[in-house]
Design an enzyme around this catalytic site. Structure first.
Site, PDB file in Angstrom:
ATOM      1  N   GLN A   1      -4.386  -5.039   7.282  1.00  0.00           N
ATOM      2  CA  GLN A   1      -5.408  -5.995   6.825  1.00  0.00           C
ATOM      3  C   GLN A   1      -5.321  -7.345   7.531  1.00  0.00           C
ATOM      4  O   GLN A   1      -6.147  -8.216   7.281  1.00  0.00           O
ATOM      5  CB  GLN A   1      -5.277  -6.226   5.308  1.00  0.00           C
ATOM      6  CG  GLN A   1      -5.464  -4.998   4.454  1.00  0.00           C
ATOM      7  CD  GLN A   1      -6.894  -4.468   4.447  1.00  0.00           C
ATOM      8  OE1 GLN A   1      -7.823  -5.101   4.954  1.00  0.00           O
ATOM      9  NE2 GLN A   1      -7.077  -3.292   3.887  1.00  0.00           N
TER      10      GLN A   1
ATOM     11  N   HIS B   1       0.877  -1.180   0.000  1.00  0.00           N
ATOM     12  CA  HIS B   1       0.000   0.000   0.000  1.00  0.00           C
ATOM     13  C   HIS B   1       0.916   1.232   0.000  1.00  0.00           C
ATOM     14  O   HIS B   1       2.025   1.172   0.535  1.00  0.00           O
ATOM     15  CB  HIS B   1      -0.829  -0.060   1.296  1.00  0.00           C
ATOM     16  CG  HIS B   1      -1.888   0.974   1.425  1.00  0.00           C
ATOM     17  ND1 HIS B   1      -1.634   2.268   1.812  1.00  0.00           N
ATOM     18  CD2 HIS B   1      -3.232   0.907   1.242  1.00  0.00           C
ATOM     19  CE1 HIS B   1      -2.769   2.943   1.867  1.00  0.00           C
ATOM     20  NE2 HIS B   1      -3.761   2.138   1.519  1.00  0.00           N
TER      21      HIS B   1
ATOM     22  N   ASP C   1       3.266  -4.304   8.082  1.00  0.00           N
ATOM     23  CA  ASP C   1       2.046  -3.536   7.882  1.00  0.00           C
ATOM     24  C   ASP C   1       0.878  -4.473   8.189  1.00  0.00           C
ATOM     25  O   ASP C   1       0.553  -5.362   7.400  1.00  0.00           O
ATOM     26  CB  ASP C   1       1.997  -3.026   6.430  1.00  0.00           C
ATOM     27  CG  ASP C   1       0.660  -2.378   6.087  1.00  0.00           C
ATOM     28  OD1 ASP C   1      -0.285  -2.477   6.896  1.00  0.00           O
ATOM     29  OD2 ASP C   1       0.560  -1.788   5.000  1.00  0.00           O
TER      30      ASP C   1
ATOM     31  N   LYS D   1     -10.399  -0.476  10.712  1.00  0.00           N
ATOM     32  CA  LYS D   1     -10.626  -1.691   9.919  1.00  0.00           C
ATOM     33  C   LYS D   1     -11.018  -2.870  10.814  1.00  0.00           C
ATOM     34  O   LYS D   1     -11.245  -3.977  10.335  1.00  0.00           O
ATOM     35  CB  LYS D   1      -9.365  -2.030   9.116  1.00  0.00           C
ATOM     36  CG  LYS D   1      -9.041  -0.997   8.031  1.00  0.00           C
ATOM     37  CD  LYS D   1      -7.906  -1.451   7.177  1.00  0.00           C
ATOM     38  CE  LYS D   1      -7.227  -0.329   6.432  1.00  0.00           C
ATOM     39  NZ  LYS D   1      -8.002   0.204   5.315  1.00  0.00           N
TER      40      LYS D   1
ATOM     41  N   CYS E   1      -4.840   2.389  -3.546  1.00  0.00           N
ATOM     42  CA  CYS E   1      -3.593   2.930  -2.990  1.00  0.00           C
ATOM     43  C   CYS E   1      -2.417   1.997  -3.258  1.00  0.00           C
ATOM     44  O   CYS E   1      -1.511   1.880  -2.413  1.00  0.00           O
ATOM     45  CB  CYS E   1      -3.713   3.231  -1.495  1.00  0.00           C
ATOM     46  SG  CYS E   1      -5.001   4.407  -1.124  1.00  0.00           S
TER      47      CYS E   1
END
Ligand code: 7TS
Length: 408
Positions: free
Chosen positions: A201, A121, A198, A224, A362
């Site tokens: 998600q 991303h 990261d 999220k 993104c």
């Protein structure tokens, strides 16, 4: 896990959009919020609201307890060793920028390497581009396999003794790939490099244990995972955070201030300059309680089943191209429908009450790698059901008919 029961706890899902019951398939962009989280924020503002770490008055100590209590919840949720390893941020973007601005700029020199992947991303790409430019380090990419996954051989070949930082997404927001971040961290450490993950998600959808992964930094976004927008966290190993310079200076983060010199508070507060996101942290704490009550393993299993069902149903549509590896995947499917622009697909779906995301997500370098200017994406969460997938499939079939001239 009973998604139909869980659904009842999300007030926003019980509405009609464009004359149809809403089917929300955009949780990878942001998740919806259950009554427990909405109620926790409401109660905080109705009962406890005050600034933290300042006053001696009762509301001030209640607000401080609520804020620091939320930090402990994040610590336990990620299985971090210490509470002071959890820094509240605005989200994943801010967390990654903190590491790139503070840690990377202090350790990287000309000739060093920062290693990432083309599936990142923009939030896990541009901060490293900028850090590389600022320090003279070289930005290197672990190449992608034809299906979009990463091979450990390429990991071994890309990370060298010059590598100082490796930063990789745990679950891709486009390909639905789950990257082997534990193995990548082990390779990074063998070369003396630090591992950044990261977790935007992954954290909402699977059990995460930062000690087991042995990552050095881990970034997440609350919105999220059923929490409000504007709150997230950075986990960092204590020994690294202790030696990092703050990037924001001002109130709340100082110990002693003189006219020409100042000193900083201990961890984690030295990285939380200014009045923090108190109600957001309270909401994140409530979201963690909610997710843990249901169980991350149950949520993960439910989404894998939904994704498998969706792969099956969507295969009924001949012109539909699905991106990413074919096997098991967490709850997101990125696709294109023949030559129809994904924005058109999303617009027709929206007219039927089905919300999906369309665009570059993104991830512009990844779009170029996929040779797609944009894609559509359906992403699922604990409140989605097979009926939602049926609605998506039926609406896509009608979209195909509507644009049949474009598909040819
Ligand atoms: N990393 C990944 C893998 C993401 O999916 C996102 C947001 C971010 C970082 C940034 O998170 P933020 O909370 O700081 O904005 N991804 C998406 C998406 O896929 N659609 O909208 C936002």
């Amino acid at each position: 896990m009973n998604a139909l029961e869980i659904r009842k706890l999300f007030p926003i899902l019980h509405q009609e959009v464009n004359g149809h019951p809403l089917v929300y398939l955009d949780s990878a962009a942001t998740s919806q919020k259950p009554v427990q989280v909405i109620e926790a924020i409401k109660q905080y503002y109705e009962r406890d609201n005050a600034n933290v770490h300042r006053g001696v008055h009762t509301l001030g100590s209640r607000a401080t307890d609520a804020y620091e209590g939320a930090r402990e919840k994040v610590q336990r949720f990620l299985h971090a060793r210490h509470t002071e390893e959890i820094i509240f941020t605005r989200g994943t973007t801010t967390a990654l920028n903190l590491v790139a601005s503070s840690y990377a700029r202090s350790v990287c020199r000309e000739g060093d390497e920062i290693v990432i992947t083309p599936m990142e991303h923009h939030s896990n790409l541009i901060p490293w581009q900028q850090a590389a430019k600022a320090t003279g380090a070289t930005l290197k990419y672990i190449p992608l396999q034809p299906d979009g996954s990463i091979s450990l051989t390429d990991v071994e070949n890309t990370i060298t003794d010059k590598t100082k930082i490796v930063s990789v997404v745990y679950v891709s927001n486009v390909l639905g790939v789950v990257n082997p971040v534990k193995e990548i961290a082990a390779t990074a450490h063998r070369h003396g490099a630090k591992m950044v993950v990261d977790g935007a998600q992954s954290t909402p959808h699977m059990k995460v244990d930062v000690q087991d992964l042995d990552c050095d930094f881990y970034a997440l976004s609350g919105h999220k995972m059923c929490a409000p927008t504007g709150i997230g966290a950075l986990y960092g190993k204590k020994e690294l955070l202790e030696n990092m310079e703050p990037i924001e200076y001002g109130g709340e983060m100082i110990d002693f201030v003189d006219l020409y010199e100042s000193t900083w508070k201990d961890l984690p507060w030295r990285f939380e300059g200014g009045t923090p996101i108190i109600a957001g942290a309270v909401g994140l704490g409530a979201a963690i309680d909610f997710l843990q009550d249901i169980g991350l393993e149950n949520i993960h299993h439910h989404e894998e089943k939904l994704a498998a069902y969706a792969m099956d149903r969507l295969s009924e549509i001949p012109d539909l191209v699905i991106y990413g590896p074919k096997g098991k995947r967490p709850g997101l499917i990125t696709f294109n429908l023949g030559d129809v622009h994904p924005h058109d697909v999303a617009t027709v779906l929206d007219a039927e009450g089905v919300a999906v995301r369309a665009g570059h997500h993104c991830c512009q370098p990844l779009m170029r790698w996929l040779k797609a200017s944009a894609t559509a994406r359906a992403s699922f969460y604990l409140y989605n059901t097979e009926q939602d997938i049926d609605r998506l499939t039926d609406a896509l079939k009608r979209t195909k008919e509507y644009f049949s001239h474009a598909i040819g």
